[in-house]
Design an enzyme around this catalytic site. Structure first.
Site, PDB file in Angstrom:
ATOM      1  N   CYS A  69       5.681  53.978  83.888  1.00 52.22           N
ATOM      2  CA  CYS A  69       5.938  52.761  83.160  1.00 52.22           C
ATOM      3  C   CYS A  69       7.430  52.513  83.324  1.00 52.22           C
ATOM      4  O   CYS A  69       8.234  53.344  82.917  1.00 52.22           O
ATOM      5  CB  CYS A  69       5.572  52.971  81.693  1.00 52.22           C
ATOM      6  N   HIS A 110      -2.998  53.194  82.266  1.00 56.02           N
ATOM      7  CA  HIS A 110      -1.837  54.102  82.313  1.00 56.02           C
ATOM      8  C   HIS A 110      -1.969  55.124  81.187  1.00 56.02           C
ATOM      9  O   HIS A 110      -2.591  54.855  80.169  1.00 56.02           O
ATOM     10  CB  HIS A 110      -0.533  53.305  82.176  1.00 56.02           C
ATOM     11  N   ARG A 128      -0.110  52.283  96.019  1.00 55.75           N
ATOM     12  CA  ARG A 128       0.597  51.087  95.547  1.00 55.75           C
ATOM     13  C   ARG A 128       1.289  51.389  94.206  1.00 55.75           C
ATOM     14  O   ARG A 128       2.482  51.636  94.152  1.00 55.75           O
ATOM     15  CB  ARG A 128      -0.399  49.917  95.444  1.00 55.75           C
TER      16      ARG A 128
HETATM   17 ZN   LIG Z   1      -0.118  49.873  86.713  1.00 53.14          ZN
END
Ligand SMILES: [Zn+2]
Length: 316
Positions: free
Chosen positions: A240, A209, A13
């Site tokens: 990002c 992240h 995802r």
């Molecule tokens: Zn994320």
């Protein structure tokens, strides 16, 4: 403190949704199969967003249809709204993450709604989930920092988590979407959520992240605060959207190596996880930027060699 840690692999995802090169449904299933072989038992498989916004996730139903062959795995999917909920449930999912935003500006820009409207959607989704026996996780994007608003204060984060819990007993994922969180901020936020809202750390997850290399440091802080659920992507895929070229999510193999080394139990087979990482890195438009695969199998990170291996033989 429990030594069991839940690792949620979100490669299929979060890892793929921003990849410029299309990844076929068969390739996604092959990746999921490799994760299952590595005994990754929690996998976020897809996202039921409108294909216009995220074309890479347009095959959500087709991915879902193939998951029945992995009966021992807990699959989840991301949803942005009630329509996504209905699609996901129709496709067979019983664990869903509703994506929301701690930042008002990001909510408008990324989800096309105010935070308040987001809570109205959470209310609709919560009632439907209770009716259907579906478990929701509420994921707050930009929990610590927003590319438009700067740092998100702990008070703001506590307020949105408080509002979310008024709609259901759902676990909350704090997402460091742009990778700008610092460990002391994570520690302060988790402590405030526990003390001010009475939500135990066991009901929180950290979605990490590694944009600026602080992923593992933030995980360590989360562990010390009692969090036992972390999201990562194999080979550190993803990114990002506001930092093109930046490294992506924290790599699952780096996360598992840290947890293994510190005596936590994940149930994951590292050798096979590296097979999955090697495979996953072939979908990335960037060189491998995480650690474990480079340390264990240097050649697998060679971009030229990697591309050559995955080209159809006619193009070699
Ligand atoms: Zn994320």
């Amino acid at each position: 403190m429990a030594k069991q840690v839940k690792v949620l692999d979100v490669t299929a995802r979060d890892g793929l949704q921003n990849e410029p090169n299309p990844v076929s449904t068969a390739q996604k299933i092959a990746l999921i199969e490799k994760l299952v072989r590595a005994r990754v038992s929690n996998i976020q498989a897809t996202s039921f967003v409108h294909p216009r916004w995220v074309p890479q996730m347009a095959d959500a139903e087709a991915v879902a249809a193939a998951l029945g062959r992995f009966p021992d795995v807990h699959f989840s999917a991301l949803i942005p709204n009630l329509k996504g909920y209905e699609r996901a449930v129709a496709a067979g999912f019983r664990n869903l993450e509703l994506t929301m935003s701690a930042s008002e500006t990001f909510s408008h820009k990324n989800l096309n709604r105010s935070r308040e409207q987001g809570f109205e959607i959470l209310e609709q989704v919560s009632r439907a989930a209770e009716r259907d026996g579906v478990v929701i996780r509420v994921g707050f994007a930009m929990s610590f920092h927003c590319p438009f608003e700067g740092a998100i204060s702990t008070a703001t984060l506590v307020e949105v988590v408080r509002s979310a819990r008024e709609h259901g007993p759902w676990h909350i994922a704090l997402a460091d979407t742009d990778g700008m969180a610092f460990p002391n901020q994570v520690a302060t936020a988790v402590k405030a959520i526990q003390e001010e809202l009475g939500i135990p750390a066991s009901e929180l997850a950290l979605h990490v992240h590694d944009t600026y290399g602080r992923g593992l440091a933030n995980v360590l802080t989360g562990l010390e605060a009692g969090i036992r659920e972390f999201d990562a992507t194999t080979a550190g895929l993803g990114g990002c959207p506001y930092c093109p070229g930046a490294s992506g999510n924290l790599a699952t193999e780096d996360l598992v190596a840290l947890l293994d080394g510190m005596g936590y139990e994940t149930g994951i087979d590292m050798e096979k996880l590296l097979d999955a990482a090697e495979f996953a890195s072939s979908f990335s438009s960037r060189p491998y930027q995480a650690h474990l695969l480079r340390a264990a199998r240097g050649a697998a990170c060679d971009v030229t060699e990697r591309l050559a291996r995955h080209l159809p033989s006619s193009q070699k």
